[in-house]
Write a protein that holds these residues in place. Structure first.
Motif, PDB file in Angstrom:
ATOM      1  N   TRP A 135      37.244  33.492  39.633  1.00 62.08           N
ATOM      2  CA  TRP A 135      36.307  33.140  40.639  1.00 62.08           C
ATOM      3  C   TRP A 135      36.661  33.469  41.945  1.00 62.08           C
ATOM      4  CZ3 TRP A 135      34.293  27.756  41.776  1.00 62.08           C
ATOM      5  CH2 TRP A 135      33.259  27.482  42.626  1.00 62.08           C
ATOM      6  N   PHE A 136      37.841  33.039  42.511  1.00 65.69           N
ATOM      7  CA  PHE A 136      38.326  33.213  43.636  1.00 65.69           C
ATOM      8  C   PHE A 136      38.692  34.454  44.163  1.00 65.69           C
ATOM      9  CE2 PHE A 136      39.108  28.721  44.302  1.00 65.69           C
ATOM     10  CZ  PHE A 136      38.926  28.383  45.833  1.00 65.69           C
ATOM     11  N   ALA A 137      39.073  35.390  42.990  1.00 64.41           N
ATOM     12  CA  ALA A 137      39.264  37.011  43.279  1.00 64.41           C
ATOM     13  C   ALA A 137      37.900  37.492  43.687  1.00 64.41           C
ATOM     14  CB  ALA A 137      39.761  37.601  41.919  1.00 64.41           C
ATOM     15  N   GLY A 138      36.974  36.948  43.119  1.00 72.59           N
ATOM     16  CA  GLY A 138      35.631  37.712  43.561  1.00 72.59           C
ATOM     17  C   GLY A 138      35.045  37.025  44.812  1.00 72.59           C
ATOM     18  N   LEU A 139      35.612  35.753  45.236  1.00 71.20           N
ATOM     19  CA  LEU A 139      35.243  35.340  46.424  1.00 71.20           C
ATOM     20  C   LEU A 139      35.946  35.939  47.742  1.00 71.20           C
ATOM     21  CD1 LEU A 139      34.905  31.438  45.408  1.00 71.20           C
ATOM     22  CD2 LEU A 139      32.966  32.895  46.316  1.00 71.20           C
ATOM     23  N   PHE A 140      37.324  36.286  47.133  1.00 68.88           N
ATOM     24  CA  PHE A 140      37.883  37.135  48.227  1.00 68.88           C
ATOM     25  C   PHE A 140      37.532  38.563  48.604  1.00 68.88           C
ATOM     26  CE2 PHE A 140      41.656  33.950  47.304  1.00 68.88           C
ATOM     27  CZ  PHE A 140      41.489  33.175  48.246  1.00 68.88           C
ATOM     28  N   TYR A 141      37.144  39.111  47.427  1.00 68.02           N
ATOM     29  CA  TYR A 141      36.888  40.649  47.364  1.00 68.02           C
ATOM     30  C   TYR A 141      35.278  41.016  48.035  1.00 68.02           C
ATOM     31  CZ  TYR A 141      37.332  45.575  46.387  1.00 68.02           C
ATOM     32  OH  TYR A 141      37.018  46.774  46.417  1.00 68.02           O
TER      33      TYR A 141
END
Length: 141
Positions: A15-21
């Protein structure tokens, strides 16, 4: 119980990977001026939001709720850190929804924000990550 925690963390990272990218893609999208780039960013943003971020969020919540039901719920009334963590999670969902709103704005060619705005918005998940990890690991109160 450790399997639940491991799966919860794996999908939280997803989830965080998407929130960062995703906001980073918005930075580049806001700077693009040609139609080919514009359409390419729309595809990338849609796939990231619906194929990685949203499923990551949903599965993170499933395992998180499962852990709450299994053991943390008993401590819930006595754990201030958990109240703050859950509040931060609620705010993260609001941020996630805003990412979806920006996705729709770009999809319909009605973005009104500059790349600088998205550069600042790209930093928001860092604050959530720092706060949530400290609360979950240190349990300061």
């Amino acid at each position: 119980m450790l399997w639940l925690k491991a799966l919860h963390l794996i999908f939280m990272v997803t989830w965080f990977a998407g929130l960062f990218y995703l906001p980073r893609l918005y930075v580049y999208h806001a700077m693009s001026s040609d139609e080919i780039s514009n359409e390419r960013f729309k595809v990338m943003e849609r796939k990231l939001f619906f194929g990685i971020m949203t499923p990551g969020m949903i599965v993170t919540f499933i395992f998180g709720i499962w852990m709450l039901i299994d053991y943390a719920w008993v401590m819930y009334s006595q754990s201030g850190w958990l109240h703050v963590k859950l509040t931060m999670l609620a705010l993260m969902v609001v941020y996630h929804v805003y990412c979806g709103k920006w996705l729709l704005d770009f999809k319909h060619d009605r973005n009104t924000h500059s790349h600088v705005y998205y550069r600042w918005m790209n930093e928001v998940p860092v604050l959530f990550l720092i706060g949530i990890i400290i609360l979950a690991v240190v349990k300061p109160f």
